[in-house]
Design a protein around this motif. Structure first.
Motif, PDB file in Angstrom:
ATOM      1  N   GLU A  46       0.801  -1.293  -0.029  1.00  0.00           N
ATOM      2  CA  GLU A  46       0.015   0.261  -0.126  1.00  0.00           C
ATOM      3  C   GLU A  46       0.979   1.295  -0.035  1.00  0.00           C
ATOM      4  OE1 GLU A  46      -2.383  -0.540   3.344  1.00  0.00           O
ATOM      5  OE2 GLU A  46      -4.134  -1.914   2.224  1.00  0.00           O
ATOM      6  N   ILE A  47       1.971   1.263   0.791  1.00  0.00           N
ATOM      7  CA  ILE A  47       3.062   2.445   0.770  1.00  0.00           C
ATOM      8  C   ILE A  47       3.429   2.605  -0.655  1.00  0.00           C
ATOM      9  CG2 ILE A  47       5.251   3.239   1.457  1.00  0.00           C
ATOM     10  CD1 ILE A  47       4.272   1.890   4.329  1.00  0.00           C
ATOM     11  N   ASP A  48       3.866   1.587  -1.416  1.00  0.00           N
ATOM     12  CA  ASP A  48       4.569   1.714  -2.669  1.00  0.00           C
ATOM     13  C   ASP A  48       3.452   2.015  -3.579  1.00  0.00           C
ATOM     14  OD1 ASP A  48       6.987   0.651  -1.625  1.00  0.00           O
ATOM     15  OD2 ASP A  48       6.595  -1.356  -2.195  1.00  0.00           O
ATOM     16  N   ALA A  49       2.331   1.686  -3.486  1.00  0.00           N
ATOM     17  CA  ALA A  49       1.440   1.736  -4.515  1.00  0.00           C
ATOM     18  C   ALA A  49       0.921   3.446  -4.261  1.00  0.00           C
ATOM     19  CB  ALA A  49       0.000   1.048  -4.390  1.00  0.00           C
ATOM     20  N   HIS A  50       0.648   3.948  -3.214  1.00  0.00           N
ATOM     21  CA  HIS A  50       0.443   5.267  -2.743  1.00  0.00           C
ATOM     22  C   HIS A  50       1.271   6.157  -3.371  1.00  0.00           C
ATOM     23  CE1 HIS A  50      -0.043   8.875  -0.372  1.00  0.00           C
ATOM     24  NE2 HIS A  50      -1.293   8.909  -0.321  1.00  0.00           N
ATOM     25  N   ASP A  51       2.743   5.662  -3.271  1.00  0.00           N
ATOM     26  CA  ASP A  51       3.756   6.590  -3.735  1.00  0.00           C
ATOM     27  C   ASP A  51       3.922   6.727  -5.421  1.00  0.00           C
ATOM     28  OD1 ASP A  51       4.797   7.200  -1.159  1.00  0.00           O
ATOM     29  OD2 ASP A  51       6.379   5.574  -1.360  1.00  0.00           O
ATOM     30  N   ALA A  52       3.055   5.760  -6.012  1.00  0.00           N
ATOM     31  CA  ALA A  52       3.006   5.644  -7.279  1.00  0.00           C
ATOM     32  C   ALA A  52       1.985   6.047  -7.953  1.00  0.00           C
ATOM     33  CB  ALA A  52       3.409   4.176  -8.038  1.00  0.00           C
ATOM     34  N   PHE A  53       0.894   6.635  -7.127  1.00  0.00           N
ATOM     35  CA  PHE A  53      -0.533   7.207  -7.519  1.00  0.00           C
ATOM     36  C   PHE A  53      -1.277   6.146  -7.988  1.00  0.00           C
ATOM     37  CE2 PHE A  53       2.501  10.670  -8.252  1.00  0.00           C
ATOM     38  CZ  PHE A  53       2.054  11.826  -7.228  1.00  0.00           C
ATOM     39  N   GLY A  54      -1.172   5.011  -7.188  1.00  0.00           N
ATOM     40  CA  GLY A  54      -1.979   3.663  -7.600  1.00  0.00           C
ATOM     41  C   GLY A  54      -2.935   3.261  -6.342  1.00  0.00           C
ATOM     42  N   SER A  55      -3.274   2.114  -6.302  1.00  0.00           N
ATOM     43  CA  SER A  55      -4.174   1.680  -5.312  1.00  0.00           C
ATOM     44  C   SER A  55      -4.163  -0.002  -5.188  1.00  0.00           C
ATOM     45  CB  SER A  55      -5.466   2.022  -5.477  1.00  0.00           C
ATOM     46  OG  SER A  55      -6.244   1.575  -6.845  1.00  0.00           O
ATOM     47  N   VAL A  56      -4.717  -0.543  -4.038  1.00  0.00           N
ATOM     48  CA  VAL A  56      -4.593  -1.848  -3.820  1.00  0.00           C
ATOM     49  C   VAL A  56      -5.853  -2.492  -3.891  1.00  0.00           C
ATOM     50  CG1 VAL A  56      -3.697  -3.763  -2.408  1.00  0.00           C
ATOM     51  CG2 VAL A  56      -2.070  -1.645  -2.727  1.00  0.00           C
ATOM     52  N   HIS A  57      -6.440  -3.441  -4.292  1.00  0.00           N
ATOM     53  CA  HIS A  57      -7.712  -4.033  -4.211  1.00  0.00           C
ATOM     54  C   HIS A  57      -7.514  -5.405  -3.806  1.00  0.00           C
ATOM     55  CE1 HIS A  57      -9.562  -0.648  -6.053  1.00  0.00           C
ATOM     56  NE2 HIS A  57      -8.358  -0.546  -6.822  1.00  0.00           N
ATOM     57  N   LEU A  58      -8.465  -5.942  -2.978  1.00  0.00           N
ATOM     58  CA  LEU A  58      -8.655  -7.343  -2.523  1.00  0.00           C
ATOM     59  C   LEU A  58      -9.628  -7.917  -3.271  1.00  0.00           C
ATOM     60  CD1 LEU A  58      -7.486  -7.036   1.271  1.00  0.00           C
ATOM     61  CD2 LEU A  58      -5.977  -7.728  -0.686  1.00  0.00           C
ATOM     62  N   GLU A  59      -9.643  -9.062  -3.732  1.00  0.00           N
ATOM     63  CA  GLU A  59     -10.599  -9.872  -4.266  1.00  0.00           C
ATOM     64  C   GLU A  59     -10.514 -11.531  -4.148  1.00  0.00           C
ATOM     65  OE1 GLU A  59     -13.266  -8.736  -6.237  1.00  0.00           O
ATOM     66  OE2 GLU A  59     -12.888  -6.677  -6.390  1.00  0.00           O
ATOM     67  N   HIS A  60     -11.569 -12.222  -3.696  1.00  0.00           N
ATOM     68  CA  HIS A  60     -11.764 -13.507  -3.755  1.00  0.00           C
ATOM     69  C   HIS A  60     -12.183 -14.047  -4.995  1.00  0.00           C
ATOM     70  CE1 HIS A  60     -11.277 -12.355   0.622  1.00  0.00           C
ATOM     71  NE2 HIS A  60     -10.869 -13.363   0.857  1.00  0.00           N
ATOM     72  N   ALA A  61     -11.220 -15.004  -5.454  1.00  0.00           N
ATOM     73  CA  ALA A  61     -11.679 -15.600  -6.655  1.00  0.00           C
ATOM     74  C   ALA A  61     -11.044 -16.811  -6.940  1.00  0.00           C
ATOM     75  CB  ALA A  61     -11.309 -14.769  -7.922  1.00  0.00           C
ATOM     76  N   THR A  62     -11.148 -17.739  -7.746  1.00  0.00           N
ATOM     77  CA  THR A  62     -10.588 -18.841  -7.993  1.00  0.00           C
ATOM     78  C   THR A  62      -9.227 -19.034  -8.913  1.00  0.00           C
ATOM     79  OG1 THR A  62     -11.680 -19.425 -10.202  1.00  0.00           O
ATOM     80  CG2 THR A  62     -12.597 -20.288  -8.172  1.00  0.00           C
ATOM     81  N   SER A  63      -8.961 -17.700  -9.662  1.00  0.00           N
ATOM     82  CA  SER A  63      -7.488 -17.579 -10.048  1.00  0.00           C
ATOM     83  C   SER A  63      -7.140 -15.943 -10.164  1.00  0.00           C
ATOM     84  CB  SER A  63      -7.808 -17.861 -11.562  1.00  0.00           C
ATOM     85  OG  SER A  63      -8.594 -17.304 -12.381  1.00  0.00           O
TER      86      SER A  63
END
Length: 323
Positions: A46-63
């Protein structure tokens, strides 16, 4: 034991950037199954993504592909667009990989990581008893007795040092108490408290059953833990070792580069470069006197060693000390 495969869902971490009309995928990977490693990984990502103006998402899936597709569906609904694709510049290697079937096995029973342990350490001003307990309950890690400004950084260094050494952090309620020796239990107030890191880590692992608790007897430990599990020289180490020697301790684990400074205090200094090396020294009883009566015939079970300051329980009926 069953070896069938399954398509059960699992959690995936998706990192990228919402570009308004498309999504730029940077990476997607399964979340660590260990709760502690997952928490630490998310904090770093999350720190790295924020520094690069991105975001982190969590998803539950089979792949990984299914997880990203679920996220795209959600973003499509939020944007109100009929089409919300992946950006052509997306990193698709993990997204396009075929999902690996997860084997279904019966988990092996794990030993309960519950117990107590204590060890010796010091700052440049005084010696300390480091006491750790691992008890049933919510997985937490508390350190009592350090200055408020040092508590959080100490917890972070110790936990990261243990995990990054390839060791399991106990999934239990872990409490460490720092007690000054020869006082009424006042908290640590001196500078240089990072030198207690090594003793804290070793007592936690001993309390959790990953190291024989008796192997901590007869030795003090002074060293700051790096996030990678390396052992570094803390502030004021020569004075710290002198404080240990004044208390009667005759053996001390210190960082490799500090051995020469430590021996000037008149103790047996044993250098270690990492937490793994320190655990090997302790588990192998290498910190005991070379001619300890109980170690002379080869590997033995953990025991209280004889020291010039006193005999072990086995030898208390005889004199002089057997070395």
């Amino acid at each position: 034991m069953s070896t069938e495969t399954t398509t059960e869902t699992r959690e995936f971490i998706i990192v990228g950037q919402d570009q308004g009309s498309s999504y730029l995928l940077w990476d997607v990977a399964p979340s660590p199954t260990d709760a502690t490693k997952r928490t630490m990984a998310l904090e770093e990502i999350e720190i790295d993504a924020h520094d690069a103006f991105g975001s982190v998402h969590l998803e539950h899936a089979t792949s990984a592909r299914a997880a990203v597709d679920q996220l795209l569906s959600t973003l499509r609904e939020q944007s109100g667009l009929d089409d919300y694709p992946l950006s052509p510049a997306s990193q698709l290697e993990s997204y396009q990989a075929d999902p690996e079937p997860q084997p279904v096995t019966e988990p092996a029973p794990e030993p309960e990581p519950y117990g107590k342990a204590h060890a010796l350490s010091a700052t440049r001003d005084a010696g300390y008893q480091v006491k750790a307990s691992s008890v049933p309950g919510t997985a937490t890690f508390s350190v009592d007795g350090l200055p408020v400004r040092s508590t959080t950084s100490t917890r972070d260094r110790v936990r990261a040092g243990v995990i990054n050494s390839g060791l399991d952090w106990p999934m239990s309620n872990v409490l460490v108490k720092i007690d000054p020796i020869g006082t009424d239990g006042d908290d640590v107030t001196s500078v240089g408290t990072s030198g207690l890191d090594l003793a804290i880590a070793c007592t936690v692992l001993a309390a959790a059953g990953q190291l024989p608790s008796d192997s901590l007897a007869g030795v003090a430990m002074v060293g700051e833990l790096g996030l990678d599990g390396g052992v570094r020289v803390p502030y004021g180490l020569p004075g710290t070792v002198r404080a240990i020697a004044a208390g009667g301790t005759t053996a001390v684990l210190v960082p490799n580069s500090a051995v020469e400074d430590a021996v000037t205090a008149g103790v047996r200094a044993i250098g270690v470069g990492s937490l793994d090396e320190a655990l090997a020294v302790l588990a192998g009883q290498w910190h005991h006197p070379q001619d300890c009566a109980h170690c002379s015939d080869g590997p033995v079970s953990p025991h209280q060693p004889c020291t010039p300051a006193g005999l072990c329980p086995t030898c208390q009926s005889s004199s002089p000390a057997p070395f």
